[in-house]
Design an enzyme around this catalytic site. Structure first.
Site, PDB file in Angstrom:
ATOM      1  N   CYS A 104      41.408 -14.930  36.657  1.00 51.22           N
ATOM      2  CA  CYS A 104      40.549 -15.938  37.275  1.00 51.22           C
ATOM      3  C   CYS A 104      40.999 -16.308  38.677  1.00 51.22           C
ATOM      4  CB  CYS A 104      40.484 -17.188  36.413  1.00 51.22           C
ATOM      5  SG  CYS A 104      42.084 -17.901  36.085  1.00 51.22           S
ATOM      6  N   CYS A 157      44.728 -21.429  30.857  1.00 50.74           N
ATOM      7  CA  CYS A 157      45.307 -22.379  31.805  1.00 50.74           C
ATOM      8  C   CYS A 157      46.620 -22.944  31.274  1.00 50.74           C
ATOM      9  CB  CYS A 157      44.354 -23.541  32.070  1.00 50.74           C
ATOM     10  SG  CYS A 157      42.800 -23.038  32.784  1.00 50.74           S
TER      11      CYS A 157
END
Lengths: 132, 202
Positions: free
Chosen positions: A37, A105
């Site tokens: 990402c 994350c």
């Protein structure tokens, strides 16, 4: 997708944002990224007598990535090196109530913690020991 | 003949009838996609059994994803890497610390700019800095893309030769690893460039 209140809170009021000088004594720096990402995370710890006395972060990425690293720095403060090693990404997921698409994350934050600890240990191994 | 479901193991290249190559003729790809779309189109199965209707629908969905993935050279390469990386040791490359520092510094400048009065000297100056940075990054991205195209050609040539020597294997791993690295760096740069563009434009 709605972010949990805790994510929004960390995102709007990030804790411990900033950085230490890399070569400062007792500072360990972890720099990690998620190639999928494009998020980038820098997490630093300041260690005195085997205890993390301060932690800072800088993150370029989505709200969850910022919240994960902000939370990580909060948790790190006051912990010993050994205790810090035990922080798992799943703890972050649970605390922030991250949805499955944002789990990476928290993985990034765990990687950043590990990298910062490893950097500190590498530095303290090579730094001359103070023999008084 | 009854319609058959596309197996889960079928990769997108096989699905569209193309070899695992990174330089594909977009016209040929499109033509093949339309041909298969017609064959699988749910409209042609309205008179068939519900089971066949379901299969044709799910085949059409797989086909659409396959086409969307392979149509874009970058997505195509990412996909190929995912297919091939199972056999490439240590495809995880070390994070580019210098690039990260750069990105985080730029991020600081972006924050300063957002907080500044755009009409002030400081705002104008920051804007100029950001524009210059963006141009530099744009150029770097182009450079990376040209390096990627070279790797794509290298990969295709290697596959065409089809050698099973240890030398060929080493070459294969080298190409995949470099590709992984460039694609990752490109993603990082892409993100910051998009952020820069959006902020400058706002």
């Amino acid at each position: 997708m709605a972010y949990s209140d805790k994510v929004v809170d960390h995102f709007n009021n990030p804790r411990n944002m900033g950085s230490f000088k890399k070569d400062e004594e007792g500072v360990g720096t972890g720099m990690v990224g998620a190639p999928e990402c494009g998020d980038v995370m820098k997490l630093q710890i300041k260690v005195q007598n085997d205890t993390i006395v301060d932690a800072k972060f800088k993150t370029f990425g989505c709200g969850s990535a910022i919240a994960s690293s902000s939370l990580a720095t909060e948790w790190l403060k006051g912990k010993t090196i050994e205790e810090a090693q035990k922080i798992k990404n799943t703890d972050i997921v649970q605390e922030l109530n991250l949805p499955p698409v944002k789990i990476h994350c928290s993985v990034l934050a765990e990687d950043a913690i590990k990298a910062a600890l490893a950097d500190y240990q590498k530095k303290s191994d090579t730094e001359p020991v103070d023999t008084k | 003949m009854k319609v058959q479901p596309v197996s889960k193991d079928t990769d997108y290249f096989t699905c569209l009838g193309f070899p695992r190559r990174l330089t594909l003729d977009p016209k040929k790809l499109e033509a093949k996609f339309y041909e298969l779309s017609r064959a699988f189109h749910p409209d042609f199965y309205q008179a068939k059994s519900p089971k066949e209707q379901t299969i044709s629908l799910s085949n059409a969905a797989v086909l659409n994803t396959a086409y969307r993935t392979l149509r874009d050279p970058i997505q195509r390469a990412e996909y190929l890497l995912a297919l091939e990386s199972g056999s490439v040791k240590d495809i995880r490359t070390s994070p580019p610390a210098d690039l990260f520092e750069e990105i985080l510094e730029l991020q600081d400048t972006l924050e300063q700019y957002r907080a500044s009065d755009r009409e002030s000297d400081e705002g104008q100056q920051l804007r100029k800095t950001l524009q210059t940075e963006k141009q530099t990054l744009d150029r770097r991205r182009e450079e990376m893309e040209s390096q990627l195209r070279q790797l794509f050609t290298g990969w295709d040539q290697l596959q065409d030769r089809g050698e099973a020597t240890s030398q060929a294997r080493a070459e294969r791993d080298r190409i995949l690893k470099q590709m992984r690295e460039l694609l990752s760096h490109r993603t990082y740069i892409n993100n910051i460039v998009n952020d820069l563009a959006a902020t400058i434009a706002s």
